[in-house]
Motif scaffolding. Sequence first.
Motif, PDB file in Angstrom:
ATOM      1  N   SER A   5       0.828  -1.221   0.000  1.00  0.00           N
ATOM      2  CA  SER A   5       0.000   0.000   0.000  1.00  0.00           C
ATOM      3  C   SER A   5       0.854   1.259   0.000  1.00  0.00           C
ATOM      4  CB  SER A   5      -0.917   0.000   1.230  1.00  0.00           C
ATOM      5  OG  SER A   5      -1.760  -1.130   1.170  1.00  0.00           O
ATOM      6  N   GLU A   6       2.161   1.077   0.280  1.00  0.00           N
ATOM      7  CA  GLU A   6       3.047   2.249   0.268  1.00  0.00           C
ATOM      8  C   GLU A   6       3.526   2.613  -1.132  1.00  0.00           C
ATOM      9  OE1 GLU A   6       3.755  -0.812   0.900  1.00  0.00           O
ATOM     10  OE2 GLU A   6       5.884  -1.272   1.098  1.00  0.00           O
ATOM     11  N   LEU A   7       3.239   1.748  -2.121  1.00  0.00           N
ATOM     12  CA  LEU A   7       3.758   1.992  -3.475  1.00  0.00           C
ATOM     13  C   LEU A   7       2.880   2.991  -4.217  1.00  0.00           C
ATOM     14  CD1 LEU A   7       4.640  -1.677  -4.498  1.00  0.00           C
ATOM     15  CD2 LEU A   7       6.139   0.057  -3.513  1.00  0.00           C
TER      16      LEU A   7
ATOM     17  N   ARG B 219       8.304   4.891  -4.418  1.00  0.00           N
ATOM     18  CA  ARG B 219       8.105   4.485  -5.812  1.00  0.00           C
ATOM     19  C   ARG B 219       8.412   2.995  -5.961  1.00  0.00           C
ATOM     20  NH1 ARG B 219      10.401   9.822  -7.094  1.00  0.00           N
ATOM     21  NH2 ARG B 219       8.735  11.019  -8.116  1.00  0.00           N
ATOM     22  N   ASN B 220       7.755   2.382  -6.934  1.00  0.00           N
ATOM     23  CA  ASN B 220       7.945   0.958  -7.222  1.00  0.00           C
ATOM     24  C   ASN B 220       9.222   0.785  -8.052  1.00  0.00           C
ATOM     25  OD1 ASN B 220       7.842  -1.642  -8.213  1.00  0.00           O
ATOM     26  ND2 ASN B 220       5.913  -1.397  -9.317  1.00  0.00           N
ATOM     27  N   SER B 221      10.300   0.369  -7.429  1.00  0.00           N
ATOM     28  CA  SER B 221      11.537   0.125  -8.195  1.00  0.00           C
ATOM     29  C   SER B 221      11.684  -1.355  -8.549  1.00  0.00           C
ATOM     30  CB  SER B 221      12.767   0.586  -7.406  1.00  0.00           C
ATOM     31  OG  SER B 221      12.872  -0.124  -6.180  1.00  0.00           O
ATOM     32  N   ASN B 222      11.010  -2.221  -7.808  1.00  0.00           N
ATOM     33  CA  ASN B 222      11.127  -3.658  -8.119  1.00  0.00           C
ATOM     34  C   ASN B 222      10.540  -3.987  -9.488  1.00  0.00           C
ATOM     35  OD1 ASN B 222      12.329  -4.201  -5.694  1.00  0.00           O
ATOM     36  ND2 ASN B 222      10.446  -4.846  -4.663  1.00  0.00           N
ATOM     37  N   GLY B 223       9.453  -3.310  -9.836  1.00  0.00           N
ATOM     38  CA  GLY B 223       8.791  -3.582 -11.121  1.00  0.00           C
ATOM     39  C   GLY B 223       9.749  -3.366 -12.282  1.00  0.00           C
TER      40      GLY B 223
ATOM     41  N   GLY C  53       6.931  -8.351  -2.481  1.00  0.00           N
ATOM     42  CA  GLY C  53       6.321  -7.838  -1.253  1.00  0.00           C
ATOM     43  C   GLY C  53       5.226  -8.761  -0.725  1.00  0.00           C
ATOM     44  N   GLY C  54       4.877  -8.523   0.539  1.00  0.00           N
ATOM     45  CA  GLY C  54       3.707  -9.188   1.108  1.00  0.00           C
ATOM     46  C   GLY C  54       3.853 -10.651   1.411  1.00  0.00           C
ATOM     47  N   VAL C  55       5.092 -11.185   1.457  1.00  0.00           N
ATOM     48  CA  VAL C  55       5.252 -12.614   1.766  1.00  0.00           C
ATOM     49  C   VAL C  55       5.911 -12.852   3.132  1.00  0.00           C
ATOM     50  CG1 VAL C  55       5.254 -13.546  -0.580  1.00  0.00           C
ATOM     51  CG2 VAL C  55       7.393 -12.668   0.383  1.00  0.00           C
TER      52      VAL C  55
ATOM     53  N   PRO D 233      10.404 -11.371  -1.895  1.00  0.00           N
ATOM     54  CA  PRO D 233      10.260 -10.362  -0.842  1.00  0.00           C
ATOM     55  C   PRO D 233      10.308  -8.955  -1.452  1.00  0.00           C
ATOM     56  CG  PRO D 233      12.048 -11.916  -0.365  1.00  0.00           C
ATOM     57  CD  PRO D 233      11.640 -12.148  -1.776  1.00  0.00           C
ATOM     58  N   GLY D 234       9.759  -7.978  -0.718  1.00  0.00           N
ATOM     59  CA  GLY D 234       9.670  -6.616  -1.258  1.00  0.00           C
ATOM     60  C   GLY D 234      10.973  -5.853  -1.204  1.00  0.00           C
ATOM     61  N   ASN D 235      11.820  -6.149  -0.233  1.00  0.00           N
ATOM     62  CA  ASN D 235      13.070  -5.394  -0.154  1.00  0.00           C
ATOM     63  C   ASN D 235      13.850  -5.567  -1.448  1.00  0.00           C
ATOM     64  OD1 ASN D 235      13.653  -3.802   2.162  1.00  0.00           O
ATOM     65  ND2 ASN D 235      13.454  -5.662   3.404  1.00  0.00           N
ATOM     66  N   PRO D 236      14.289  -4.457  -2.033  1.00  0.00           N
ATOM     67  CA  PRO D 236      14.862  -4.522  -3.381  1.00  0.00           C
ATOM     68  C   PRO D 236      16.056  -5.473  -3.516  1.00  0.00           C
ATOM     69  CG  PRO D 236      14.293  -2.274  -2.858  1.00  0.00           C
ATOM     70  CD  PRO D 236      14.066  -3.067  -1.603  1.00  0.00           C
TER      71      PRO D 236
HETATM   72  P1  AMP Z   1       7.508  -6.419   2.256  1.00  0.00           P
HETATM   73  O1  AMP Z   1       8.252  -7.586   1.653  1.00  0.00           O
HETATM   74  O2  AMP Z   1       6.176  -6.200   1.638  1.00  0.00           O
HETATM   75  O3  AMP Z   1       7.456  -6.555   3.744  1.00  0.00           O
HETATM   76  O4  AMP Z   1       8.365  -5.131   1.936  1.00  0.00           O
HETATM   77  C1  AMP Z   1       9.662  -4.987   2.444  1.00  0.00           C
HETATM   78  C2  AMP Z   1      10.232  -3.630   2.103  1.00  0.00           C
HETATM   79  O5  AMP Z   1      10.384  -3.537   0.678  1.00  0.00           O
HETATM   80  C3  AMP Z   1       9.373  -2.463   2.512  1.00  0.00           C
HETATM   81  O6  AMP Z   1      10.219  -1.437   3.010  1.00  0.00           O
HETATM   82  C4  AMP Z   1       8.718  -2.052   1.240  1.00  0.00           C
HETATM   83  O7  AMP Z   1       8.343  -0.714   1.233  1.00  0.00           O
HETATM   84  C5  AMP Z   1       9.770  -2.349   0.208  1.00  0.00           C
HETATM   85  N1  AMP Z   1       9.166  -2.611  -1.075  1.00  0.00           N
HETATM   86  C6  AMP Z   1       8.131  -3.444  -1.295  1.00  0.00           C
HETATM   87  N2  AMP Z   1       7.787  -3.460  -2.594  1.00  0.00           N
HETATM   88  C7  AMP Z   1       8.649  -2.613  -3.214  1.00  0.00           C
HETATM   89  C8  AMP Z   1       8.793  -2.212  -4.569  1.00  0.00           C
HETATM   90  N3  AMP Z   1       7.969  -2.675  -5.517  1.00  0.00           N
HETATM   91  N4  AMP Z   1       9.773  -1.342  -4.872  1.00  0.00           N
HETATM   92  C9  AMP Z   1      10.590  -0.883  -3.895  1.00  0.00           C
HETATM   93  N5  AMP Z   1      10.488  -1.235  -2.603  1.00  0.00           N
HETATM   94  C10 AMP Z   1       9.525  -2.080  -2.263  1.00  0.00           C
END
Ligand code: AMP
Length: 396
Positions: free
Chosen positions: A177-179, A192-196, A238-240, A286-289
């Motif tokens: 939800s932070e993206l 910003r979404n950098s993973n995409g 993210g979200g896992v 995972p979400g961390n880049p």
């Molecule tokens: P999560 O795996 O959802 O717990 O996210 C872990 C961290 O990665 C958080 O600080 C998120 O804000 C960051 N993060 C999640 N998705 C992205 C994304 N698409 N691009 C950059 N950072 C992200």
Amino acid sequence: MLSVDEAREVVRAAVRPVRETEQLALGDALGRVLAGPVLAERDDPPFDRATMDGFAVRAADLTSLPRRLEVSGEVAAGDAQLPHCDPGCALRINTGAPLPPGADTVVPVELTREEVEILEPVAQGGNIVPRGGFVRRGDEVASGRLTPERLAVCAAAGADRVAVLRRPRVAVLGTGSELTTGLSEPGDHEIRNSNGPMLLALCSGAETRDLGAVADDPEQLLAAVRRGLEADVLITTGGVSKGVRDYVPDTFAACGVRESFHRIALQPGKPVWFGEHVGGVVFGLPGNPVSALVCADLFVMPYLLACAGGEWEHALLERRARITRPIQASPKRRRVFPCLLKDDEVTPIPWRGSGDLWSATAGNAYLVIPRDHALAAGDETVCLVPERHAASTWSA
Ligand code: AMP
Ligand code: MG
């Protein structure tokens, strides 16, 4: 919890090679994998061909040297009508020209003087490639991935359209939800979404579909994951993890994706999720880049390469190197740590955790630090080099 090697074996066993093919113009097929061997439509060369500028002669006229011959005409590359080479005569000839009837040898101009005295011996058949000397009609000329060299050979063999394997279809979805959506300036609470863009770029050899980013909301997530499952490979980020809003694994389950593993003994990247469904596979990174990057290199890239007709091992090359600085181990997990590899020396990159994509950009490989096994300066260790960085790990 699976080890990294066990998890990689699970992913490898799930590889579903692409079988469908498509026809492409040769000019659009660089890097694609041929569906089957390309065959020569005719002999190459298609005629006995001179390989030097000089004189086409009869070897029987060269038994004693020097020998003066009468220049009775000439043959150039592309000539359709060929004069006959009579005894005692020579025909001026260019590289690439067909050998005229009667002649059996080409004497390079460097071995003659005036027009024309032959000064030095040339064996019968010298400086000629005979018809079919390289390839015979029906011979296989190319298979596998189309490099520029193979592409040229296909062109020479008359294959101006080729059948190639279709590329794997990959969908990329960010969750959180932070993206931001990318349409507006981020608020102070957003990122910003950098993973995409990173994953779409990593997978650019595949047919990619950008699903953007979706909030941590079960309904929105369900709709987005359903769309992603149309692809052969869905990659989410993210979200896992274990947060109360980490709905991604439950969403996969609700869509009929069977979990193969969730959480492995890896740092960074522990929460990684992988599963299969009828139509393909799903990587929940995972979400961390940096975690997403490491998991993409360990699992996604080898998977895609193997699906597309390549070799799993070629996605991540193993090299041994000496470490220039000591590095700590994790007591429970293997660390796969961004580093800079040059020849046989490897330097860990100082970084500030798995969110620190900024530092990771200085790297071209990963150091492998076994569980509970710190490395001292000078220790030899294993490095993993993604295919895309292989050239940069050697000094020029
Ligand atoms: P999560 O795996 O959802 O717990 O996210 C872990 C961290 O990665 C958080 O600080 C998120 O804000 C960051 N993060 C999640 N998705 C992205 C994304 N698409 N691009 C950059 N950072 C992200
Ligand atoms: Mg999140």
